[in-house]
Write a protein that holds these residues in place. Structure first.
Motif, PDB file in Angstrom:
ATOM      1  N   GLY A 125       0.772  -1.233   0.000  1.00  0.00           N
ATOM      2  CA  GLY A 125       0.000   0.000   0.000  1.00  0.00           C
ATOM      3  C   GLY A 125       0.799   1.275   0.000  1.00  0.00           C
ATOM      4  N   VAL A 126       2.117   1.171  -0.044  1.00  0.00           N
ATOM      5  CA  VAL A 126       2.958   2.376  -0.032  1.00  0.00           C
ATOM      6  C   VAL A 126       2.940   3.019  -1.421  1.00  0.00           C
ATOM      7  N   SER A 127       2.659   4.308  -1.477  1.00  0.00           N
ATOM      8  CA  SER A 127       2.650   5.043  -2.748  1.00  0.00           C
ATOM      9  C   SER A 127       4.060   5.534  -3.046  1.00  0.00           C
ATOM     10  N   ILE A 128       4.500   5.298  -4.280  1.00  0.00           N
ATOM     11  CA  ILE A 128       5.889   5.575  -4.653  1.00  0.00           C
ATOM     12  C   ILE A 128       5.910   6.467  -5.887  1.00  0.00           C
ATOM     13  N   ALA A 129       6.670   7.551  -5.810  1.00  0.00           N
ATOM     14  CA  ALA A 129       6.903   8.435  -6.953  1.00  0.00           C
ATOM     15  C   ALA A 129       8.352   8.884  -6.904  1.00  0.00           C
ATOM     16  N   ASP A 130       8.891   9.231  -8.058  1.00  0.00           N
ATOM     17  CA  ASP A 130      10.304   9.590  -8.169  1.00  0.00           C
ATOM     18  C   ASP A 130      10.460  11.104  -8.028  1.00  0.00           C
ATOM     19  N   PHE A 131      10.978  11.541  -6.888  1.00  0.00           N
ATOM     20  CA  PHE A 131      11.142  12.973  -6.615  1.00  0.00           C
ATOM     21  C   PHE A 131      12.571  13.447  -6.856  1.00  0.00           C
ATOM     22  N   ARG A 132      13.395  12.644  -7.546  1.00  0.00           N
ATOM     23  CA  ARG A 132      14.753  13.089  -7.864  1.00  0.00           C
ATOM     24  C   ARG A 132      14.719  14.222  -8.890  1.00  0.00           C
ATOM     25  N   PRO A 133      15.783  15.039  -8.951  1.00  0.00           N
ATOM     26  CA  PRO A 133      15.803  16.154  -9.912  1.00  0.00           C
ATOM     27  C   PRO A 133      15.601  15.706 -11.357  1.00  0.00           C
ATOM     28  N   LYS A 134      16.105  14.513 -11.696  1.00  0.00           N
ATOM     29  CA  LYS A 134      15.899  13.958 -13.029  1.00  0.00           C
ATOM     30  C   LYS A 134      15.210  12.604 -12.887  1.00  0.00           C
ATOM     31  N   PRO A 135      13.893  12.629 -12.709  1.00  0.00           N
ATOM     32  CA  PRO A 135      13.188  11.372 -12.441  1.00  0.00           C
ATOM     33  C   PRO A 135      13.167  10.452 -13.644  1.00  0.00           C
ATOM     34  N   ASP A 136      13.203   9.177 -13.366  1.00  0.00           N
ATOM     35  CA  ASP A 136      13.058   8.141 -14.393  1.00  0.00           C
ATOM     36  C   ASP A 136      11.595   7.730 -14.413  1.00  0.00           C
ATOM     37  N   GLU A 137      10.832   8.297 -15.354  1.00  0.00           N
ATOM     38  CA  GLU A 137       9.381   8.108 -15.316  1.00  0.00           C
ATOM     39  C   GLU A 137       8.842   7.608 -16.645  1.00  0.00           C
ATOM     40  N   GLU A 138       8.228   6.458 -16.607  1.00  0.00           N
ATOM     41  CA  GLU A 138       7.481   5.947 -17.747  1.00  0.00           C
ATOM     42  C   GLU A 138       6.149   5.448 -17.237  1.00  0.00           C
ATOM     43  N   GLY A 139       5.084   5.850 -17.900  1.00  0.00           N
ATOM     44  CA  GLY A 139       3.765   5.417 -17.467  1.00  0.00           C
ATOM     45  C   GLY A 139       2.785   6.565 -17.398  1.00  0.00           C
ATOM     46  N   ASN A 140       1.651   6.330 -16.752  1.00  0.00           N
ATOM     47  CA  ASN A 140       0.564   7.306 -16.668  1.00  0.00           C
ATOM     48  C   ASN A 140       0.862   8.348 -15.595  1.00  0.00           C
ATOM     49  N   LYS A 141       0.982   9.599 -16.002  1.00  0.00           N
ATOM     50  CA  LYS A 141       1.270  10.656 -15.034  1.00  0.00           C
ATOM     51  C   LYS A 141      -0.007  11.139 -14.355  1.00  0.00           C
ATOM     52  N   LEU A 142       0.120  11.359 -13.060  1.00  0.00           N
ATOM     53  CA  LEU A 142      -0.973  11.901 -12.252  1.00  0.00           C
ATOM     54  C   LEU A 142      -0.540  13.232 -11.666  1.00  0.00           C
ATOM     55  N   THR A 143      -1.496  14.070 -11.377  1.00  0.00           N
ATOM     56  CA  THR A 143      -1.238  15.308 -10.650  1.00  0.00           C
ATOM     57  C   THR A 143      -1.378  15.014  -9.163  1.00  0.00           C
ATOM     58  N   ILE A 144      -0.354  15.390  -8.378  1.00  0.00           N
ATOM     59  CA  ILE A 144      -0.355  15.117  -6.943  1.00  0.00           C
ATOM     60  C   ILE A 144      -0.389  16.440  -6.187  1.00  0.00           C
ATOM     61  N   ALA A 145      -1.358  16.604  -5.301  1.00  0.00           N
ATOM     62  CA  ALA A 145      -1.407  17.784  -4.435  1.00  0.00           C
ATOM     63  C   ALA A 145      -0.434  17.579  -3.274  1.00  0.00           C
ATOM     64  N   LEU A 146       0.471  18.533  -3.098  1.00  0.00           N
ATOM     65  CA  LEU A 146       1.473  18.409  -2.033  1.00  0.00           C
ATOM     66  C   LEU A 146       1.344  19.477  -0.953  1.00  0.00           C
ATOM     67  N   GLU A 147       0.714  20.605  -1.287  1.00  0.00           N
ATOM     68  CA  GLU A 147       0.520  21.677  -0.311  1.00  0.00           C
ATOM     69  C   GLU A 147      -0.879  22.244  -0.467  1.00  0.00           C
ATOM     70  N   VAL A 148      -1.415  22.802   0.634  1.00  0.00           N
ATOM     71  CA  VAL A 148      -2.765  23.363   0.591  1.00  0.00           C
ATOM     72  C   VAL A 148      -2.808  24.646   1.412  1.00  0.00           C
ATOM     73  N   ASP A 149      -3.657  25.570   0.985  1.00  0.00           N
ATOM     74  CA  ASP A 149      -3.936  26.785   1.740  1.00  0.00           C
ATOM     75  C   ASP A 149      -4.987  26.432   2.791  1.00  0.00           C
ATOM     76  N   TYR A 150      -4.545  26.208   4.017  1.00  0.00           N
ATOM     77  CA  TYR A 150      -5.451  25.728   5.062  1.00  0.00           C
ATOM     78  C   TYR A 150      -6.564  26.723   5.358  1.00  0.00           C
ATOM     79  N   THR A 151      -6.242  27.996   5.393  1.00  0.00           N
ATOM     80  CA  THR A 151      -7.255  29.004   5.723  1.00  0.00           C
ATOM     81  C   THR A 151      -8.392  28.984   4.714  1.00  0.00           C
ATOM     82  N   SER A 152      -8.044  28.807   3.447  1.00  0.00           N
ATOM     83  CA  SER A 152      -9.062  28.727   2.408  1.00  0.00           C
ATOM     84  C   SER A 152      -9.987  27.543   2.662  1.00  0.00           C
TER      85      SER A 152
END
Length: 318
Positions: free
Chosen positions: A274-301
């Motif tokens: 169940g661990v979610s894995i993504a490549d956060f290196r400066p030059k990621p090795d990525e092949e496959g379906n790209k998703l948009t990932i939310a990493l930060e949120v405006d809490y007050t909003s």
């Protein structure tokens, strides 16, 4: 025009508050709900949704029966200490309320009817959505505007194991299928949903007016949920409403900061389950379906919007 939403869920307190939020939000048109196992069994989830729709007098919202077990067929544990015996904390829905439960193929009729006007939101285990992809195929499923998915955790601790978030851990096979096949997919992981803290003071503010039929229910189930979280996370000042934040994102995507990544999910029964894995290196090795990932949120909003929407009357709905 309000955004049309097909919601997959497993109520559960957090899911129930998300449904109430959607029903009270004039910017969301909830057209159908798929009820699955997860926080409670599928039958109880259906009963809970039917109860909420009855309170809102929303007979137009289609109720569809979803998965009863994960794709592996394994036993699913439930957590009454967090959600209550029937998923609504201390509240027991009247047994007389029975929503008309449609067969699974009603999902595809909804998609056919609304197409690119529709956003699919999944805030539970991904089982029912994965089955939808397997039955209808990628081409049909991806005719919708997009998929908003609550799940995963990136560079932050999990909430079931050290690395895994509950929805992905509950059915990693299904999560993997969805992440591989969903185009225009946006993932709302613990990175942002852990920030969705609602405090007792906010609930008290909502309770000041008698604006809608949900208020007493909201107070009762939130208090139960908050007490459970105080046991889980000593010192916490409120409860994180992961599922509500995912629906908040439907109307307020600008409140988040995103990255695009290929995401995989650990399928082993060991530490990577169940661990979610993504490549956060400066030059990621990525092949496959790209998703948009939310990493930060405006809490007050988020917090301001929650209090405003939950204080609405049902007459605010268009």
């Amino acid at each position: 025009m309000p955004q049309k939403v097909l919601l997959y869920c497993d109520p559960g307190i957090d899911d129930s508050l998300a449904i109430i939020y959607a029903l009270l939000n004039p910017e969301i048109e909830l057209v159908a709900i798929v009820t699955s196992y997860g926080n409670v069994d599928q039958e109880q989830a259906t009963q809970n949704v039917a109860y909420l729709l009855e309170l809102a007098d929303r007979k137009d919202v289609i109720l569809i029966g979803g998965a009863k077990t994960p794709l592996s067929g394994e036993f699913t544990p439930y957590y009454p200490e967090i959600h209550g015996e029937q998923g609504l904390g201390p509240i027991k829905p009247p047994p007389t309320i029975k929503g008309e439960l449609l067969n699974f193929d009603a999902i595809f009729k909804v998609i056919e009817e609304y197409g690119e006007e529709l956003i699919i939101v999944d805030v539970g285990r991904a089982t029912s959505l994965a089955i939808s992809f397997n039955l209808a195929g990628e081409e049909t499923m991806n005719t919708v505007k997009g998929f908003y998915l609550m799940g995963g955790a990136f560079l932050t601790p999990g909430n079931v194991t050290a690395g895994a978030e509950a929805n992905f851990y509950g059915d990693p096979i299904a999560a993997s299928i969805v992440l591989e096949k969903a185009k225009q997919g946006v993932l709302y992981p613990l990175n942002v949903t852990n920030e969705a803290i609602i405090t007792p003071e906010m609930i008290d503010q909502i309770m000041q007016g008698e604006n809608n039929p949900f208020q007493a229910l909201v107070k009762a189930i939130f208090d139960y949920y908050f007490e459970a979280y105080q046991e889980l996370v000593p010192g916490i000042e409120g409860s994180p409403l992961h599922d509500v934040m995912t629906l908040f994102a439907v109307t307020t995507p600008q409140a988040f900061k995103y990255v695009e990544k290929v995401v995989t999910v650990g399928l082993d029964e060991g530490n990577l389950r169940g661990v979610s894995i993504a490549d956060f290196r400066p030059k990621p090795d990525e092949e496959g379906n790209k998703l948009t990932i939310a990493l930060e949120v405006d809490y007050t909003s988020f917090s301001d919007d929650f209090v405003k929407v939950m204080s609405n009357s049902l007459s605010n709905q268009t």
